[in-house]
Enzyme design. Structure first.
Site, PDB file in Angstrom:
ATOM      1  N   SER A   1      12.221  26.244  31.389  1.00 11.43           N
ATOM      2  CA  SER A   1      13.076  25.296  30.728  1.00 11.43           C
ATOM      3  C   SER A   1      13.861  25.875  29.549  1.00 11.43           C
ATOM      4  CB  SER A   1      12.226  24.136  30.212  1.00 11.43           C
ATOM      5  OG  SER A   1      11.353  24.580  29.193  1.00 11.43           O
TER       6      SER A   1
ATOM      7  N   SER B   1       8.117  28.630  30.950  1.00 13.31           N
ATOM      8  CA  SER B   1       9.428  28.232  30.438  1.00 13.31           C
ATOM      9  C   SER B   1      10.125  29.261  29.563  1.00 13.31           C
ATOM     10  CB  SER B   1       9.310  26.917  29.667  1.00 13.31           C
ATOM     11  OG  SER B   1       9.254  25.851  30.572  1.00 13.31           O
TER      12      SER B   1
ATOM     13  N   LYS C   1      15.318  26.954  20.488  1.00  9.68           N
ATOM     14  CA  LYS C   1      15.269  25.938  21.544  1.00  9.68           C
ATOM     15  C   LYS C   1      15.262  24.543  20.911  1.00  9.68           C
ATOM     16  CE  LYS C   1      12.544  24.916  25.762  1.00  9.68           C
ATOM     17  NZ  LYS C   1      11.325  25.285  26.512  1.00  9.68           N
TER      18      LYS C   1
END
Ligand SMILES: [Zn+2]
Lengths: 467, 88, 481
Positions: free
Chosen positions: C152, C176, C77
């Site tokens: 996210s 997330s 990420k």
């Protein structure tokens, strides 16, 4: 009645590393921005890592100021934007969820008055701003972050001072105490700073910030008291505000930034868990704490029969104390104490002189030994000390090189006595009449030998010659 | 009711320029109004809690110089100073 | 070569010589080239992936010691730092930020010879549930490109689901990792707070967030956890995990275990599809020999408000450092006064970040902390007590991961309260610090549904056993991409 309170900030420069990273705690010898890392620069993704010894040192300070220390300490974020703050918040302490700053509720005795310590907290120093350029238009702001993250202890007193003089005495006591603990060097430029607050009878509290030195603090307090008194005399209200010390004009001026606009949004710094400080830790810190100044003084007076004012100097000045403690034995303690306070002090009374000085405690014990076995006169010791401070030569070297050895050979002294008798005929007659004036003749002999003649022997010989 | 002027004042303190972005104000207001639900729960006996650690587990006091010249990868002005905008 | 493989199968194949690391890496990069134009899971790629693969192949053929990862491709990420590569947090304000250090999790992976494929998309600074708030455009759901992948960590989940890597690391502040895992039909774990080092993770709400693995199988999750979990001297909040082996005994089963079905997360607000899948999952747990009953945690209805209050407070503070003075983008300060300069610089933040920063200035401020922030902290305390007493009785607590299935782009973005409530089932694990995993359970009408299992603190080993048991009851279709 005038009430003065203080907020003192002291850097823990005796630590190796900063409060939350491994950069150097004492940043003073680095080029700009060469004592920084991702943590103290607050780069995204970095995390603070609390320095164990900083917590211990700060706790020792709290204990030395007779504070209560909590079972757990917590850190908070004080949020505000300023270019010297890499994260735009400062990690500090606060007592909102119970007493969780390093210490509190302590006191210091200042000439019989009790000055209460409200709170002690551990926090990070910000970086340093440097303004360049002459005019307002060309001025630019430069930032050096080498100082950012230096461990700082904030000591907050109650408004217990009645006058600026008391403040000065307190600050002297406090800096001696911090130095004695071996955690700080209050003499270093910028290592110890103080802000004050002042209120007079019937008036509001006014905070004074931006004070460069303790000397200026005293001036600022004096100025502020006079300002407030003159307002009061004219029945003008003293508003609660923060004022800045203008170093150039030597006055305090109202700060432009409105305090009510500041909202620090304090909340817990969760990257640092609450730190448990158990009783065992407290006991061991207590045990390893250097002897307090007052206990040192008491010990010197009682054990060695050292005069109280001499003991006071040795106990409160860590430099003299270390010299003394390493030099003395039980039998020569008093002599060494007197040697330091009468002969040595003038040569090493400033930080610069101390740094340059080559004198060690060995020199002191050797000097006293030489005096005691009469290879050196007491009066020559000052000359010897001056040379030692300069060159660091051993006492033995000095005795042979500088011709400081004591003259105790009877025939040599007798020859000099003859010379003196020749020159001081009237005095010889006087001495015969009145034996109490004999010291004048002894003095003349000492003068001729530049103090090297053994005084006891000289007196003996003169007396026998006078018959 | 949350005062919109208060939201604008807070935005300014957070160094957020809301010029031409009034839609943010309405949206923030909606979120704050949802938070009113917190008035409905009894929390009188709750204490604030946190993770805890022993003193001995903390970082040891050692100076470790940062091996990289960090400042060179950051914005720097002359002599490795960082330049800040004009302070008023 | 099968890119749909799991990490464990991949390792066996490389060990047995079925293919080389370089062959698999090249095929993965080709796959990214083929599909990522549509999916947009990646924000940047590791240019040296093939070189890294060759180096590992060389070690294998020379008979040298090879790390346990054998060069399997993993995406990271883009809020996790890797030395020398851009870490943008999907924000324009960090467009050019190159970290001078590598996150502990990535160092651990690299030292075990995993190959980083690239950095994946997210909602800006991880604030969002759809990746629609990425400053670089949204990621699409590989199951249906018209639908959001969740967030996210949407890029992470999509990259795994679309076989653009074998696993990914995301971060989970309020769901997330689990939410996009649920939306993309992959496994996502939010570990116990402190189990995995956050060093190198760019903070959003540091008191509750954790890095978490995103994988195709529960066993892969255990494998990855073995590599990345454990105490780290760079993160004071990490905890000792006694070098647990999370893979060992993973097939043990859950016979005789007690499971609490969280009432507040399974009654109102679920879509009919999610509700029906949940009922089936409970039956499956019963079939596996566990005993299920409903349990109530009455504080849960207040958790979303508490969560947003705490996260925005921390975000407001964590994001204060982006003032463009020490690093950032080119923007001359000449002619600006300090306050106006940084306010101008900060206009680079996207809309959701701006709103959370304002909230973060509001809820903990002197005048409002009593109404919002302090209450939120106390909700957290109360929730922890309730969860702790629930775990005295139950081994696991369960719920669907998200109350709904993936939805279309733009569908919910305009209503902030609807968006917040998507976190309803996931924030409890963050506020309590407990571990929680999302297991792919169903695909209904071509869209995935995940089940969430929450365990007690540091019980990841047992949590993975339950997740593995549930996974073994499923038979899911392949992603149509
Ligand atoms: Zn540093």
């Amino acid at each position: 009645m005038t009430k003065i309170g203080l907020e003192i900030h002291c850097q823990l420069t005796k630590l190796e590393s900063k409060l939350f990273c491994s950069c150097k705690a004492n940043y003073r010898e680095f080029e700009p921005n060469h004592n920084i890392c991702p943590v103290c620069m607050g780069l995204p993704g970095s995390l603070p890592r609390l320095n164990q010894k900083a917590v211990e040192s700060a706790t020792s300070i709290a204990m030395a100021l007779s504070c209560k220390t909590p079972e757990k300490i917590a850190f908070f974020r004080k949020n505000y934007f300023y270019p010297d703050l890499p994260k735009n918040f400062q990690i500090t302490q606060l007592n909102v969820y119970g007493d969780m700053s390093i210490g509190g509720e302590g006191y210091v005795d200042v000439e019989g008055a009790k000055i209460k310590i409200r709170r002690i907290q551990l926090e990070e120093d910000p970086g340093r701003l440097i303004y360049e350029g002459e005019s307002e238009r060309t001025k630019i702001t430069l930032v050096d972050y080498n100082r950012a993250g230096t461990p700082l202890v904030e000591i907050v007193t109650d408004p217990d001072f009645e006058n600026p003089r008391q403040v000065r005495v307190f600050l002297n006591i406090l800096s001696d105490l911090l130095e004695n603990l071996g955690v700080a060097e209050p003499g270093l430029e910028g290592a110890m700073r103080a802000d004050g607050n002042v209120s007079i009878e019937g008036g509001n509290k006014v905070e004074i910030k931006n004070i460069g030195s303790f000397h200026d603090l005293e001036k600022a307090l004096h100025f502020e008291i006079t300002r407030q008194e003159s307002l009061s005399e004219r029945d003008i209200e003293i508003v609660q505000e923060t004022r800045h010390w203008d170093d150039r004009r030597k006055i305090t001026i109202s700060s432009r930034s409105k305090e009510e606009d500041q909202d620090y949004r304090y909340f817990l710094e969760n990257d640092i868990p609450w730190v448990k400080i158990d009783q065992e830790t407290i006991t061991s810190l207590q045990k390893n704490m250097p002897e307090s100044i007052s206990s040192k003084k008491e010990r010197f007076v009682e054990k060695f029969d050292i005069a109280p004012q001499v003991a006071d100097i040795l106990a409160s000045d860590k430099y003299y104390f270390d010299l003394f403690e390493n030099a003395h034995s039980d039998s020569d303690a008093k002599d060494i104490a007197n040697l330091i306070t009468t002969d040595l002090m003038g040569f090493v009374d400033t930080k610069e002189k101390r740094e340059k000085s080559k004198l060690t405690s060995q020199h002191l014990s050797d000097l006293i030994a030489a005096i005691n076995d009469k290879t050196l006169t007491r009066t020559s010791s000052k000359t010897a000390l001056q040379e030692i401070v300069k060159s660091g030569k051993s006492v033995k070297e000095l005795l042979s090189e500088m011709d400081l050895g004591q003259v105790s050979d009877s025939s040599e002294i007798e020859n000099i006595i003859m010379e003196v008798f020749e020159e001081e005929k009237q005095a010889v007659l006087d001495a015969k009449e009145n034996p109490e004036t004999v010291n004048y003749l002894v003095g003349k002999v000492m003068q001729k030998t530049k103090g090297k003649a053994d005084p006891t022997k000289t007196l003996e010989l003169i007396k026998s010659k006078l018959g | 009711m949350v005062d919109e002027g208060e939201i604008i004042r807070v935005a300014k303190l957070m160094k957020i320029d809301l010029e031409d972005h009034t839609e943010h104000v309405g949206r923030v207001k909606k979120m704050l109004e949802y938070f009113d639900i917190l008035d409905q729960i009894d929390l009188s006996s709750e204490e604030i809690v946190s993770q805890e650690k022993a003193l001995a587990e903390l970082r040891k006091d050692e100076f470790v110089p940062n091996d990289k010249k960090l400042i060179e990868s950051l914005k720097n002005f002359r002599e490795h100073y960082v330049r800040a905008p004009k302070m008023n | 070569m099968n890119l749909k493989t799991s990490i464990l199968d991949y390792i066996n194949d490389v060990k047995s010589g079925s293919f080389s690391v370089e062959e698999f890496t090249s095929a993965t990069i080709q796959r990214i080239k083929d599909v990522d134009g549509d999916v947009h899971a990646y924000l940047s790629l590791n240019e040296s992936a093939i070189d890294d693969a060759r180096a590992i192949d060389k070690k294998i053929s020379a008979g040298e010691k090879v790390g346990t990862c054998y060069g399997f491709p993993i995406s990271i990420k883009d809020n996790i730092c890797i030395t020398g590569s851009k870490t943008t947090c999907a924000s324009k304000i960090l467009e050019n930020f190159v970290a001078p250090y590598t996150a502990t999790v990535v160092s651990k992976l690299q030292s075990e010879d995993a190959i980083v494929t690239g950095k994946t998309n997210l909602d800006e600074f991880a604030m969002g549930l759809t990746t629609e708030f990425s400053a670089y455009g949204p990621t699409k759901n590989p199951w249906n490109l018209k639908y959001v992948p969740g967030g996210s960590s949407g890029g992470s989940a999509a990259s795994v689901a679309a076989n653009e890597c074998l696993a990914s690391l995301g971060s989970d502040t309020g769901g997330s990792v689990r939410n996009p895992a649920s939306f993309c039909s992959v496994v996502g774990l939010k570990p116990t707070y402190g189990l995995i080092s956050r060093y190198g993770l760019i903070s959003y709400a540091n008191s509750i967030e954790q890095i978490g693995p995103v994988t195709k199988t529960v066993k892969d999750c255990g494998f990855l956890l073995n590599v990345i979990a454990g105490q780290d001297s760079n993160d004071d909040t990490t905890i000792d995990n006694a070098n647990s082996d999370y893979l060992n005994d993973i097939e043990q089963g859950i016979e005789g275990k007690n499971i609490g079905i969280i009432k507040e997360m399974t009654s109102d607000g679920l879509s009919p599809e999610v509700s029906s899948a949940t009922k089936n999952a409970i039956q499956d747990f019963e079939k596996l020999g566990a005993h299920c009953e409903e349990v109530s945690l009455p504080t849960i209805p207040y958790t979303v408000a508490a969560y947003y209050t705490i996260t925005s407070t921390e975000a407001g503070s964590n994001l204060a450092r982006y003032d463009n003075i020490r690093y950032g983008y080119d923007f001359e300060s000449e002619g600006y006064e300090y306050n106006s300069y940084i306010s101008k610089s900060r206009t680079k933040f996207g809309p959701e970040v701006i709103r959370r920063i304002i909230l973060g200035g509001f809820v903990p401020s002197a005048g409002h902390a009593g109404k919002y922030f302090l209450k939120a902290l106390k909700v957290k305390s109360k929730l922890i007590s309730e969860a702790n007493s629930a775990f005295e009785k139950y081994d696991y607590l369960i719920s669907p991961t998200a109350p709904v299935q993936p939805f279309q782009f733009g569908e919910k973005i305009d209503d902030p309260v609807t968006l917040m409530l998507l976190d309803y089932n996931t924030v409890t694990a963050n506020l309590t610090g407990k571990p929680a995993i999302s297991v792919p359970y169903r695909v209904t009408d071509g869209l995935p549904i995940g089940m969430q299992i929450i365990g007690d603190g540091k019980s990841e080993k047992s949590l993975l056993q339950a997740a593995y048991a549930l996974e073994s009851k499923t038979d899911l279709p392949e992603v149509p991409l």
